[in-house]
Design a protein around this motif. Sequence first.
Motif, PDB file in Angstrom:
ATOM      1  N   ILE A   1      -0.791  11.869   2.253  1.00 49.82           N
ATOM      2  CA  ILE A   1      -1.997  11.360   1.591  1.00 49.82           C
ATOM      3  C   ILE A   1      -2.056  11.786   0.124  1.00 49.82           C
ATOM      4  O   ILE A   1      -1.910  12.970  -0.206  1.00 49.82           O
ATOM      5  N   GLY A   2      -2.277  10.797  -0.758  1.00 49.35           N
ATOM      6  CA  GLY A   2      -2.493  11.066  -2.170  1.00 49.35           C
ATOM      7  C   GLY A   2      -1.265  11.453  -2.964  1.00 49.35           C
ATOM      8  O   GLY A   2      -1.370  11.726  -4.172  1.00 49.35           O
ATOM      9  N   ARG A   3      -0.104  11.470  -2.359  1.00 47.96           N
ATOM     10  CA  ARG A   3       1.114  11.912  -3.066  1.00 47.96           C
ATOM     11  C   ARG A   3       1.872  10.712  -3.631  1.00 47.96           C
ATOM     12  O   ARG A   3       2.100   9.722  -2.925  1.00 47.96           O
ATOM     13  N   PRO A   4       2.302  10.793  -4.902  1.00 46.94           N
ATOM     14  CA  PRO A   4       3.126   9.727  -5.482  1.00 46.94           C
ATOM     15  C   PRO A   4       4.443   9.612  -4.733  1.00 46.94           C
ATOM     16  O   PRO A   4       4.950  10.590  -4.160  1.00 46.94           O
ATOM     17  N   THR A   5       5.015   8.420  -4.726  1.00 45.43           N
ATOM     18  CA  THR A   5       6.258   8.175  -3.999  1.00 45.43           C
ATOM     19  C   THR A   5       7.367   9.104  -4.469  1.00 45.43           C
ATOM     20  O   THR A   5       8.195   9.570  -3.666  1.00 45.43           O
ATOM     21  N   SER A   6       7.403   9.415  -5.767  1.00 40.40           N
ATOM     22  CA  SER A   6       8.461  10.274  -6.315  1.00 40.40           C
ATOM     23  C   SER A   6       8.417  11.687  -5.756  1.00 40.40           C
ATOM     24  O   SER A   6       9.414  12.412  -5.803  1.00 40.40           O
TER      25      SER A   6
ATOM     26  N   ALA B   1      10.482   9.103   3.483  1.00 39.56           N
ATOM     27  CA  ALA B   1       9.066   8.732   3.462  1.00 39.56           C
ATOM     28  C   ALA B   1       8.709   7.939   2.208  1.00 39.56           C
ATOM     29  O   ALA B   1       7.541   7.918   1.799  1.00 39.56           O
ATOM     30  N   ARG B   2       9.685   7.292   1.586  1.00 39.17           N
ATOM     31  CA  ARG B   2       9.416   6.571   0.343  1.00 39.17           C
ATOM     32  C   ARG B   2       9.176   5.068   0.551  1.00 39.17           C
ATOM     33  O   ARG B   2       9.007   4.329  -0.409  1.00 39.17           O
ATOM     34  N   ARG B   3       9.187   4.628   1.783  1.00 41.06           N
ATOM     35  CA  ARG B   3       8.796   3.239   2.046  1.00 41.06           C
ATOM     36  C   ARG B   3       7.297   3.091   1.839  1.00 41.06           C
ATOM     37  O   ARG B   3       6.555   4.065   1.954  1.00 41.06           O
ATOM     38  N   PRO B   4       6.806   1.875   1.553  1.00 43.30           N
ATOM     39  CA  PRO B   4       5.354   1.685   1.482  1.00 43.30           C
ATOM     40  C   PRO B   4       4.713   2.028   2.829  1.00 43.30           C
ATOM     41  O   PRO B   4       5.325   1.857   3.890  1.00 43.30           O
ATOM     42  N   VAL B   5       3.493   2.511   2.769  1.00 43.67           N
ATOM     43  CA  VAL B   5       2.763   2.789   4.014  1.00 43.67           C
ATOM     44  C   VAL B   5       2.529   1.481   4.762  1.00 43.67           C
ATOM     45  O   VAL B   5       2.711   1.397   5.978  1.00 43.67           O
ATOM     46  N   VAL B   6       2.133   0.445   4.035  1.00 45.63           N
ATOM     47  CA  VAL B   6       2.019  -0.909   4.584  1.00 45.63           C
ATOM     48  C   VAL B   6       2.647  -1.853   3.560  1.00 45.63           C
ATOM     49  O   VAL B   6       2.169  -1.946   2.426  1.00 45.63           O
ATOM     50  N   HIS B   7       3.716  -2.532   3.940  1.00 46.19           N
ATOM     51  CA  HIS B   7       4.392  -3.457   3.018  1.00 46.19           C
ATOM     52  C   HIS B   7       3.524  -4.696   2.791  1.00 46.19           C
ATOM     53  O   HIS B   7       2.807  -5.143   3.702  1.00 46.19           O
TER      54      HIS B   7
ATOM     55  N   LEU C   1       0.841  -1.186   0.000  1.00 46.30           N
ATOM     56  CA  LEU C   1       0.000   0.000   0.000  1.00 46.30           C
ATOM     57  C   LEU C   1       0.881   1.242   0.000  1.00 46.30           C
ATOM     58  O   LEU C   1       1.718   1.422   0.885  1.00 46.30           O
ATOM     59  N   LEU C   2       0.662   2.108  -1.007  1.00 43.92           N
ATOM     60  CA  LEU C   2       1.426   3.347  -1.134  1.00 43.92           C
ATOM     61  C   LEU C   2       0.558   4.538  -0.743  1.00 43.92           C
ATOM     62  O   LEU C   2      -0.679   4.489  -0.797  1.00 43.92           O
ATOM     63  N   ALA C   3       1.218   5.636  -0.420  1.00 44.81           N
ATOM     64  CA  ALA C   3       0.509   6.827   0.045  1.00 44.81           C
ATOM     65  C   ALA C   3      -0.414   7.388  -1.025  1.00 44.81           C
ATOM     66  O   ALA C   3      -1.471   7.961  -0.708  1.00 44.81           O
ATOM     67  N   VAL C   4      -0.071   7.227  -2.289  1.00 45.14           N
ATOM     68  CA  VAL C   4      -0.854   7.817  -3.364  1.00 45.14           C
ATOM     69  C   VAL C   4      -2.282   7.281  -3.402  1.00 45.14           C
ATOM     70  O   VAL C   4      -3.202   7.976  -3.862  1.00 45.14           O
TER      71      VAL C   4
ATOM     72  N   VAL D   1      -6.984   9.488   6.477  1.00 41.78           N
ATOM     73  CA  VAL D   1      -6.409   8.800   7.631  1.00 41.78           C
ATOM     74  C   VAL D   1      -7.301   9.056   8.835  1.00 41.78           C
ATOM     75  O   VAL D   1      -7.684  10.198   9.100  1.00 41.78           O
ATOM     76  N   GLU D   2      -7.613   7.986   9.568  1.00 40.13           N
ATOM     77  CA  GLU D   2      -8.530   8.091  10.707  1.00 40.13           C
ATOM     78  C   GLU D   2      -7.857   7.485  11.932  1.00 40.13           C
ATOM     79  O   GLU D   2      -7.321   6.380  11.875  1.00 40.13           O
ATOM     80  N   GLY D   3      -7.866   8.208  13.058  1.00 37.54           N
ATOM     81  CA  GLY D   3      -7.305   7.677  14.292  1.00 37.54           C
ATOM     82  C   GLY D   3      -5.943   8.246  14.606  1.00 37.54           C
ATOM     83  O   GLY D   3      -5.317   8.940  13.796  1.00 37.54           O
TER      84      GLY D   3
END
Length: 451
Positions: free
Chosen positions: A419-424, A430-436, A375-378, A383-385
């Motif tokens: 949120i919503g930003r491409p990894t590049s 902050a370029r790791r996956p949000v959830v691997h 899961l990537l940020a894009v 985000v909740e919590g």
Amino acid sequence: MPTGKNDDHIAQSDDQNPASSVSAALTYSGPEEVSEPINTVASYGSRPVHQPGPVVPATTIEFPDPEIPEDHPAMGHESRYREDIARARRIVVKIGSSSLTDENGHVDPRRIDIIADALEARMDRGSDVIVVSSGAVACGMGPLELAQRPTDLATKQAAASVGQVLLAQEWARSFARYGRTIGQVLLTASDAGVRDRARNAQRTIDRLRQLKAVPIVNENDTVATVDMRFGDNDRLAALVSHLAFADALVLLSDVDGLFDRNPAEPGAQFVPEVKSGKDLMGVIAGDGGRLGTGGMAAKVSAARLASRAGVPVLLTSMDNIGAALDDAQVGTCFWPQEDRLSAWKFWVLYAADASGRLHLDEGAVAAVTQSRKSLLAVGITRVEGDFSQGDIVDIVGADGELVGRGEVNYDSAMLDGMIGRPTSQLPDFARRPVVHADYLSTYSNRAQLPG
């Protein structure tokens, strides 16, 4: 006649020993003495008091005979997984409330003795047995003179506090007939949901087995709230079978097995084997009874849950406990799924507490559920919590449906700015996956009860 010296010595001894004076006063018998005790015990009415059954040493170890005839639809079924259940080295046996109490909601020593006889016979064969025992609330109803199962939390917890004592007392008495010790393990959903506490419960159960004691597991209804409950002890049994690395799970209730509808209805067909969700097409299962919370729907759901962990399940009635633990040729057998979840993914999906939620767009949902990608940020829309790095979070689709869970690599504050930003477009840190993908598990292929 005594001398004055001796009289002085005796008087001095009494003065220096107040206890002797008190003793003399308590034992004094004179003309004014009354025959009744001075302080009487007050009477609190005629509330029923539990009378423990006798501890009569067992002379034989054998499985109880089944209560249904050999030509019953639930009898005489064979499969390779039934053979696995019959040979299982470590087995979890769940006992329903109705199997432990009489019609008035009192603990039934005779029924518990029958169960203990069957469990001892299985242990004599070399198996380790873990018991998941329902019935704390039900067993507390009779002594508290409750005509119906309580619905408010405080009364339910009060009944459980009474019932847990009586249940533990009867389990201990019954197994004492074989010279065996029991240990009580009370769990809440939050115990299973926190990894360290789940491991502690796992170690306790494992150590009890090593010490040749029988673990008796129950949900801790005295402290569990609505948000902390497993929902029913069938689900608890499925989670314990995973937690204890069990080789098989036996669910015992008041029904001989799974029928495609209420077995009291004309034309109801028995379902002997459930190999996959296809075998449940058209099955209509009901809710719990008067004393319990888990009906057939809950049992099927729990059986399917255990099968996701790779555990074969046998579902039948307590009356057939001997046949179930002997050759397992009775009841309904749920086959374990071949694509079994890893221990970590099973825990994340079905036991772990979630600290927050990540809302995804449709493209991200497809990526994590169908392509099994990280899961990537894009792909995150909201985000909740309030959570920290390493916490477990729910992953939610665009329509609000829960699609999975995973271990998040960023805290909620940092993730808000990604949120919503491409990894590049993100900084290097902050370029790791949000959830691997290795730490993400989805519900995309979970089996649900049709109908």
